[in-house]
Design an enzyme around this catalytic site. Sequence first.
Site, short mmCIF file in Angstrom:
data_model
loop_
_atom_site.label_atom_id
_atom_site.label_comp_id
_atom_site.label_asym_id
_atom_site.label_seq_id
_atom_site.Cartn_x
_atom_site.Cartn_y
_atom_site.Cartn_z
N CYS A 190 0.83 -1.21 0.00
CA CYS A 190 0.00 0.00 0.00
C CYS A 190 0.86 1.26 0.00
O CYS A 190 0.47 2.28 -0.56
CB CYS A 190 -0.92 0.00 1.22
SG CYS A 190 -2.16 -1.30 1.19
N CYS A 349 13.46 8.80 -7.45
CA CYS A 349 12.11 8.26 -7.30
C CYS A 349 11.71 8.48 -5.85
O CYS A 349 12.26 9.36 -5.18
CB CYS A 349 12.03 6.80 -7.71
SG CYS A 349 13.05 5.69 -6.71
#
Length: 392
Positions: A190, A349
């Site tokens: 998640c 990132c």
Amino acid sequence: MTSSNDLDIFEYERYGRQMLVPELGKSGQLRLKNSRVLVIGAGGLGCPALLYLAGAGVGVLGIVDHDIVSLSNLPRQTLYSFDDVGTYKVDAAVKALKLRNPHVMYIRYQQQITPENAFSIISDYDIILDCTDSPITRYLIGDVTRIFDKYLVSASALRTDAQIVVLNTSRDSPCYRCIFPTPPSVIQACSDAGILGPVVGIAGTMQAMEAIKLINGKLPAEYTLTLYSPFGSKPWRVVRVRGRQSSCGVCGDNPWISRRGIENLTFDYNEFCGDGEVFPSLAAEWSISVLELKEKISGPHILLDVREITQFEIINLPGSINIPLSELIWGNSMIDTLILKDLPIYVICRYGNDSKSAVEWLRKSRGFDSAFNVKGGLDQWTQDVDRNFPRY
């Protein structure tokens, strides 16, 4: 205290509305009072499951979790408040549940479920709810509950999709390994893929409902997997799944997974689920720190952000260019233009993982020797460079 064969005056009032339901009645309420349910994982799935099981009057609720409450948990983990941030989830959960129903016995397990402790913990309960988010843990729970022949209600949720399945209801019913004989090749959490609170809340609530049904002897008529996808053309789907598989490693005709093998670590769940290094190991000279990046971006450079567009739109560093990793490797004409500029490319990132793959591709597949990975990514930038840069 009233005996387990009767209800006290407060229990009659507390549970009166649900005892009016013919499928439950007083006898069903007594079965709930005498039941023992273990919830493994007190996160997005576990919180609603615990709320409704405690509210229904389950006699004993065991809660297994080793994690602490973080700010990012609060949108979907409904047992916790801002004041609970930094405390153990099992402690915060029991505190909240006791305020709702002090008559339930709550048993804390402030630990992670492991091959060494799974059998001793699970053996004390009638029904197990798998509310975890790790394939390694799901297979472990699935194997142990099958060896014990204990009911298992397993669920998972990611982004806008959820699924739930009831397992081990008979010797012919499937176990977790029967339905999922091999682990997923790509594992997303998640924290990376995202999750909507109501999606995981619905799945956890369904787990509680299935547990209540099992306590009252309502076994599934068919072996099915329920899928929920609110953004799909058909939000609800129920698909039939196969029963027990003769080739299953834990309940098949010739099983090779046993209690002894699990507890002695002969069967390696990490190896089975491929818990190796997903991202490449880069040479030290191919990476820079966020502090080095801060200095280098004062000169000519290209700052390439390889997160998906959804994440890039949440927050990004000024001047960065977004080409998602998937587009970069499978073909994006913009990268040719960037390489032709012959400037150093600093690849970033969220956590510094996808950027490793991007740098390896740029150097090995495109021969571009001026590509550098930013270690720790944007999360590290917040910690070491700019505390006001948002984390998500």
